[in-house]
Design an enzyme around this catalytic site. Structure first.
Site, mmCIF file in Angstrom:
data_model
loop_
_atom_site.group_PDB
_atom_site.id
_atom_site.type_symbol
_atom_site.label_atom_id
_atom_site.label_comp_id
_atom_site.label_asym_id
_atom_site.label_seq_id
_atom_site.Cartn_x
_atom_site.Cartn_y
_atom_site.Cartn_z
ATOM 1 N N CYS A 1 -1.320 0.766 7.304
ATOM 2 C CA CYS A 1 -2.756 0.465 7.415
ATOM 3 C C CYS A 1 -3.130 -0.799 6.641
ATOM 4 O O CYS A 1 -3.265 -1.878 7.215
ATOM 5 C CB CYS A 1 -3.611 1.635 6.926
ATOM 6 S SG CYS A 1 -3.487 3.126 7.940
ATOM 7 N N ARG A 2 -3.286 -0.667 5.338
ATOM 8 C CA ARG A 2 -3.838 -1.752 4.532
ATOM 9 C C ARG A 2 -2.898 -2.936 4.352
ATOM 10 O O ARG A 2 -3.293 -4.089 4.562
ATOM 11 C CB ARG A 2 -4.253 -1.218 3.157
ATOM 12 C CG ARG A 2 -5.354 -0.188 3.229
ATOM 13 C CD ARG A 2 -5.604 0.491 1.907
ATOM 14 N NE ARG A 2 -4.464 1.351 1.567
ATOM 15 C CZ ARG A 2 -4.321 1.970 0.408
ATOM 16 N NH1 ARG A 2 -5.233 1.822 -0.535
ATOM 17 N NH2 ARG A 2 -3.282 2.745 0.178
ATOM 18 N N SER A 3 -1.658 -2.686 3.922
ATOM 19 C CA SER A 3 -0.778 -3.825 3.642
ATOM 20 C C SER A 3 -0.373 -4.590 4.894
ATOM 21 O O SER A 3 -0.338 -5.826 4.850
ATOM 22 C CB SER A 3 0.427 -3.408 2.797
ATOM 23 O OG SER A 3 1.191 -2.403 3.419
ATOM 24 N N ASP B 1 -8.149 3.577 1.599
ATOM 25 C CA ASP B 1 -7.130 3.825 2.615
ATOM 26 C C ASP B 1 -7.779 4.349 3.894
ATOM 27 O O ASP B 1 -8.257 5.486 3.928
ATOM 28 C CB ASP B 1 -6.105 4.835 2.090
ATOM 29 C CG ASP B 1 -4.881 4.927 2.956
ATOM 30 O OD1 ASP B 1 -4.936 4.510 4.135
ATOM 31 O OD2 ASP B 1 -3.847 5.423 2.462
ATOM 32 N N CYS C 1 0.864 -1.183 0.000
ATOM 33 C CA CYS C 1 0.000 0.000 0.000
ATOM 34 C C CYS C 1 0.897 1.228 0.000
ATOM 35 O O CYS C 1 2.083 1.122 -0.332
ATOM 36 C CB CYS C 1 -0.982 -0.015 1.181
ATOM 37 S SG CYS C 1 -0.251 0.209 2.808
ATOM 38 N N ASN D 1 2.459 1.550 4.302
ATOM 39 C CA ASN D 1 2.724 0.291 5.004
ATOM 40 C C ASN D 1 2.411 0.390 6.497
ATOM 41 O O ASN D 1 3.086 -0.202 7.331
ATOM 42 C CB ASN D 1 4.162 -0.182 4.765
ATOM 43 C CG ASN D 1 4.416 -1.635 5.175
ATOM 44 O OD1 ASN D 1 5.484 -1.953 5.667
ATOM 45 N ND2 ASN D 1 3.462 -2.507 4.988
#
Length: 163
Positions: free
Chosen positions: A13-15, A124, A8, A11
């Protein structure tokens, strides 16, 4: 060993949410010896930091381990991963700028695996604040990804691929 990298922007939140969620699924199927999991961000703002508190909270709520998650930046050597999974089109484009064209085929968006989904990108939560929505998308996408990897590599529970 099959290797998977989630990517993401920062690095945090999402990934890392996808990394931890996917790793839990891999462990549940006794495939830890066959599948390696990591995450990275295309930006460098958060390198060396732990995930966002919203990510950590949603992982705790779902009993998913997150102790070892530390942000790092995506780089050209990441071409070594078999599956490079972007959270959105912007990060997919940014990775393809870094990678040699021969490695572009390894890069795809997580939600590309979910034809029925109206969403085509994982939003995000750093900006939206909706960590539950992101977790729901990541959880479903990770299930699809694990099924794809098992099928692509003929993996079965407890398989020690490559050993």
């Amino acid at each position: 060993m099959v290797s998977v990298l989630f990517v993401c922007l920062g690095n945090i939140c999402r990934s890392p949410m996808a990394e931890a969620t996917f790793r839990a699924k891999v462990e549940d199927e006794n495939l830890s010896e066959a599948i390696e999991v990591d995450s990275a961000g295309t930006g460098d703002w958060h390198v060396g930091k732990k995930p966002h508190e919203g990510t950590l909270a949603i992982l705790r709520e779902n009993n998913i381990k997150s102790d070892d998650l530390i942000a790092r930046q995506f780089h050209g050597e990441d071409k070594k991963y078999d599956y490079i999974v972007a959270m959105d089109a912007s990060n997919e484009r940014n990775m393809k700028k870094i990678l040699d064209s021969e490695h572009h085929g390894k890069v795809f968006k997580l939600l590309d695996l979910m034809d029925e989904s109206r969403e085509k990108e994982v939003p995000d939560p750093y900006y939206t604040g909706n960590f539950q929505e992101v977790y729901d998308l990541v959880e479903s996408g990770c299930s699809r990804l694990l099924n794809k990897i098992k099928k692509d590599n003929q993996l079965k529970e407890g398989n020690t691929y490559g050993k």
